[in-house]
Design an enzyme around this catalytic site. Sequence first.
Site, PDB file in Angstrom:
ATOM      1  N   PHE A 161       1.517  -2.107  -9.821  1.00 13.46           N
ATOM      2  CA  PHE A 161       2.232  -2.688  -8.693  1.00 13.46           C
ATOM      3  C   PHE A 161       3.617  -3.172  -9.123  1.00 13.46           C
ATOM      4  O   PHE A 161       3.769  -3.781 -10.195  1.00 13.46           O
ATOM      5  CB  PHE A 161       1.498  -3.924  -8.145  1.00 13.46           C
ATOM      6  CG  PHE A 161       0.097  -3.697  -7.691  1.00 13.46           C
ATOM      7  CD1 PHE A 161      -0.173  -3.394  -6.366  1.00 13.46           C
ATOM      8  CD2 PHE A 161      -0.965  -3.822  -8.574  1.00 13.46           C
ATOM      9  CE1 PHE A 161      -1.479  -3.211  -5.929  1.00 13.46           C
ATOM     10  CE2 PHE A 161      -2.273  -3.651  -8.148  1.00 13.46           C
ATOM     11  CZ  PHE A 161      -2.529  -3.336  -6.821  1.00 13.46           C
ATOM     12  N   ASP A 162       4.600  -2.977  -8.261  1.00 10.05           N
ATOM     13  CA  ASP A 162       5.841  -3.717  -8.373  1.00 10.05           C
ATOM     14  C   ASP A 162       5.554  -5.160  -7.947  1.00 10.05           C
ATOM     15  O   ASP A 162       4.513  -5.450  -7.335  1.00 10.05           O
ATOM     16  CB  ASP A 162       6.889  -3.077  -7.466  1.00 10.05           C
ATOM     17  CG  ASP A 162       8.227  -3.781  -7.532  1.00 10.05           C
ATOM     18  OD1 ASP A 162       8.583  -4.320  -8.595  1.00 10.05           O
ATOM     19  OD2 ASP A 162       8.928  -3.808  -6.493  1.00 10.05           O
ATOM     20  N   GLY A 163       6.498  -6.059  -8.253  1.00  7.47           N
ATOM     21  CA  GLY A 163       6.294  -7.468  -7.919  1.00  7.47           C
ATOM     22  C   GLY A 163       6.911  -7.863  -6.598  1.00  7.47           C
ATOM     23  O   GLY A 163       6.227  -7.945  -5.570  1.00  7.47           O
ATOM     24  N   PHE A 276       2.592   1.399  -6.704  1.00  9.84           N
ATOM     25  CA  PHE A 276       3.167   0.946  -5.442  1.00  9.84           C
ATOM     26  C   PHE A 276       4.488   0.217  -5.699  1.00  9.84           C
ATOM     27  O   PHE A 276       4.548  -0.699  -6.521  1.00  9.84           O
ATOM     28  CB  PHE A 276       2.200   0.000  -4.723  1.00  9.84           C
ATOM     29  CG  PHE A 276       0.874   0.625  -4.385  1.00  9.84           C
ATOM     30  CD1 PHE A 276       0.735   1.451  -3.294  1.00  9.84           C
ATOM     31  CD2 PHE A 276      -0.245   0.381  -5.172  1.00  9.84           C
ATOM     32  CE1 PHE A 276      -0.487   2.032  -2.971  1.00  9.84           C
ATOM     33  CE2 PHE A 276      -1.474   0.946  -4.864  1.00  9.84           C
ATOM     34  CZ  PHE A 276      -1.593   1.772  -3.761  1.00  9.84           C
ATOM     35  N   ASP A 278       8.409  -1.031  -3.522  1.00 11.20           N
ATOM     36  CA  ASP A 278       9.117  -1.112  -2.242  1.00 11.20           C
ATOM     37  C   ASP A 278      10.431  -0.357  -2.240  1.00 11.20           C
ATOM     38  O   ASP A 278      10.982  -0.082  -1.164  1.00 11.20           O
ATOM     39  CB  ASP A 278       9.381  -2.583  -1.877  1.00 11.20           C
ATOM     40  CG  ASP A 278      10.379  -3.232  -2.816  1.00 11.20           C
ATOM     41  OD1 ASP A 278      11.415  -3.732  -2.338  1.00 11.20           O
ATOM     42  OD2 ASP A 278      10.139  -3.253  -4.033  1.00 11.20           O
TER      43      ASP A 278
END
Length: 304
Positions: A161-163, A276, A278
């Site tokens: 995951f991105d943060g 994932f 954004d």
Amino acid sequence: MAVSLHDQLVVAISSRALFNFEEENQVFNQDPGAYQQLQRERLDLPAPPGVALPLVRKLLAFNQGDRRRVEVVVLSRNDPVSGMRVFRSAKAHGLDSIQRGVFTQGRDPFGYLRPLGAHLFLSANAADVTQALNLGYPAARVLTESADASSAHPQEVRIAFDGDAVLFSDEAERVYQAEGLDAFLRHEVEHVAQPLPDGPFKPLLAALHRLQQAAQGGETGGMRLRTALVTARSAPAHERAIRTLMDWQIEVDEAMFLGGLPKGEFLREFAPDFFFDDQTGHVQSASAHVPAGHVRSGIANATP
């Protein structure tokens, strides 16, 4: 007793995310009627695997005997007859445990996430993903051109995951976009003891954490789960991210604070079954190495 999915990890997935229907989709874009006819002609021809099929296969392997910990539901704009091919393809690929599906024949499907109690929605349709996120559900647009998942860890689901704007809110990203890197670093140091607000994918991370605990207790037949935070943050901004996870009482197995370095090669080494992010640039870079999904959330995706 009424059937319930409340104690399971529920993944809703579109047919194009699960199977490679790109050829059929090109026909659909030209003539929906011809598309339906083509799907009928191919009812007995299993569709090739899609980007998310390896992830789904591994997640379903957490189900042991009568104990189901993961439920995968097809949520599709397909017509019901085309849905027959989806189920037949699932069976052909050994995914007999996919038994539930909703086929809306072109209508918006995302509203059905609520009765499903979905923890994740994967779709190749950007508009459906955006609407799902607006409803508060973790959702990502699958890049159907993504590289295949690695086969190096057959007994382990790996998710990265991105943060900011994914696990966490875009609060800090807004400071960065408006005032630059120095202001962002000052903001994060000043607020280091204040947990970041929840991002859209916190519910998925929490559900995965519960599944991981079951695996550590030896309740999943040898299947394991490993998570990673892969972020452009670097010291000293890393500390607030770690403190936020501590406040949530959720651990990730790996954390990469890359300070703006390209994420793709790091992800290749971690070999996630899915990543994932954004930001479209990061997702497209990652997709050359691993299966990737775009989370259309936060200031980076704001309409000008």
